[in-house]
Design a protein around this motif. Structure first.
Motif, PDB file in Angstrom:
ATOM      1  N   VAL A   1      98.387  66.863 -40.298  1.00  0.00           N
ATOM      2  CA  VAL A   1      97.452  66.276 -39.275  1.00  0.00           C
ATOM      3  C   VAL A   1      96.048  66.658 -39.608  1.00  0.00           C
ATOM      4  O   VAL A   1      95.775  67.738 -40.249  1.00  0.00           O
ATOM      5  CB  VAL A   1      97.618  66.601 -37.851  1.00  0.00           C
ATOM      6  CG1 VAL A   1      96.393  66.267 -37.181  1.00  0.00           C
ATOM      7  CG2 VAL A   1      98.901  66.195 -37.554  1.00  0.00           C
TER       8      VAL A   1
ATOM      9  N   VAL B   1      92.057  66.371 -38.825  1.00  0.00           N
ATOM     10  CA  VAL B   1      91.164  66.315 -37.688  1.00  0.00           C
ATOM     11  C   VAL B   1      89.760  66.403 -38.210  1.00  0.00           C
ATOM     12  O   VAL B   1      89.389  67.307 -38.711  1.00  0.00           O
ATOM     13  CB  VAL B   1      91.372  67.025 -36.343  1.00  0.00           C
ATOM     14  CG1 VAL B   1      90.635  66.822 -35.353  1.00  0.00           C
ATOM     15  CG2 VAL B   1      92.865  67.044 -35.969  1.00  0.00           C
TER      16      VAL B   1
ATOM     17  N   CYS C   1      98.197  64.777 -31.508  1.00  0.00           N
ATOM     18  CA  CYS C   1      96.961  64.893 -31.593  1.00  0.00           C
ATOM     19  C   CYS C   1      96.159  64.369 -30.473  1.00  0.00           C
ATOM     20  O   CYS C   1      94.934  64.829 -30.211  1.00  0.00           O
ATOM     21  CB  CYS C   1      96.671  63.866 -32.842  1.00  0.00           C
ATOM     22  SG  CYS C   1      97.172  64.328 -34.443  1.00  0.00           S
TER      23      CYS C   1
ATOM     24  N   PHE D   1      91.383  61.496 -36.329  1.00  0.00           N
ATOM     25  CA  PHE D   1      92.746  62.147 -36.867  1.00  0.00           C
ATOM     26  C   PHE D   1      93.577  61.238 -37.797  1.00  0.00           C
ATOM     27  O   PHE D   1      93.395  59.888 -37.665  1.00  0.00           O
ATOM     28  CB  PHE D   1      93.348  62.796 -35.853  1.00  0.00           C
ATOM     29  CG  PHE D   1      94.203  61.907 -34.917  1.00  0.00           C
ATOM     30  CD1 PHE D   1      93.677  61.713 -33.587  1.00  0.00           C
ATOM     31  CD2 PHE D   1      95.310  61.260 -35.275  1.00  0.00           C
ATOM     32  CE1 PHE D   1      94.401  60.791 -32.718  1.00  0.00           C
ATOM     33  CE2 PHE D   1      96.067  60.627 -34.246  1.00  0.00           C
ATOM     34  CZ  PHE D   1      95.332  60.374 -33.201  1.00  0.00           C
TER      35      PHE D   1
END
Lengths: 85, 85
Positions: free
Chosen positions: B8, B10, B65, B77
């Motif tokens: 992930v 961000v 998220c 994200f």
């Protein structure tokens, strides 16, 4: 000169504990998400770089990691350079 | 169940100022690196996820998220799910 998009990902080394990652893993579990393992939290740095070619961009991006963006004792980094815009 | 590797990323939204990114850009320039633009600093989170298929892994990672890993007001994200190990 060509403008390259650079993505640097800096993560705690695999052999080190990552308390922040553990906390995030516990928080996700507390929210009801199951089956999560080995959460690790690092940094993502993106920037644009004007260089004559992709090799030069990659070389300088790695030098930036070694000199500023990552702590080589505790962190490992990956560099992705994406083509001309 | 299959174990997926999830990454992930961000980042602060494009429309927002990123003071941390500006500071990193200035520090890199002070170190002698030229031709750097639009530095932005965000988070990278990696974890493993046990799910029946890739769609389920991607769906749950996005839900994580939205609920914990990113602040939807200020951050965007991206989720990358990589296959079975």
């Amino acid at each position: 000169m060509t403008r390259f998009d650079v993505l640097v990902q800096v993560m705690p080394r695999d052999t080190l504990l990552d308390p922040q990652g553990q906390a995030v893993g516990q928080a996700l579990t507390a929210l009801g998400f199951a089956g999560i393992g080995d959460v690790r939290v690092g940094k993502a740095v993106t920037f644009q770089l004007d260089r004559p070619d992709e090799d030069a961009a990659k070389r300088d991006a790695r030098a930036m990691c070694e000199r500023l963006l990552a702590n080589p004792v505790t962190e490992a980094f990956t560099v992705v350079v994406e083509g001309a815009t």
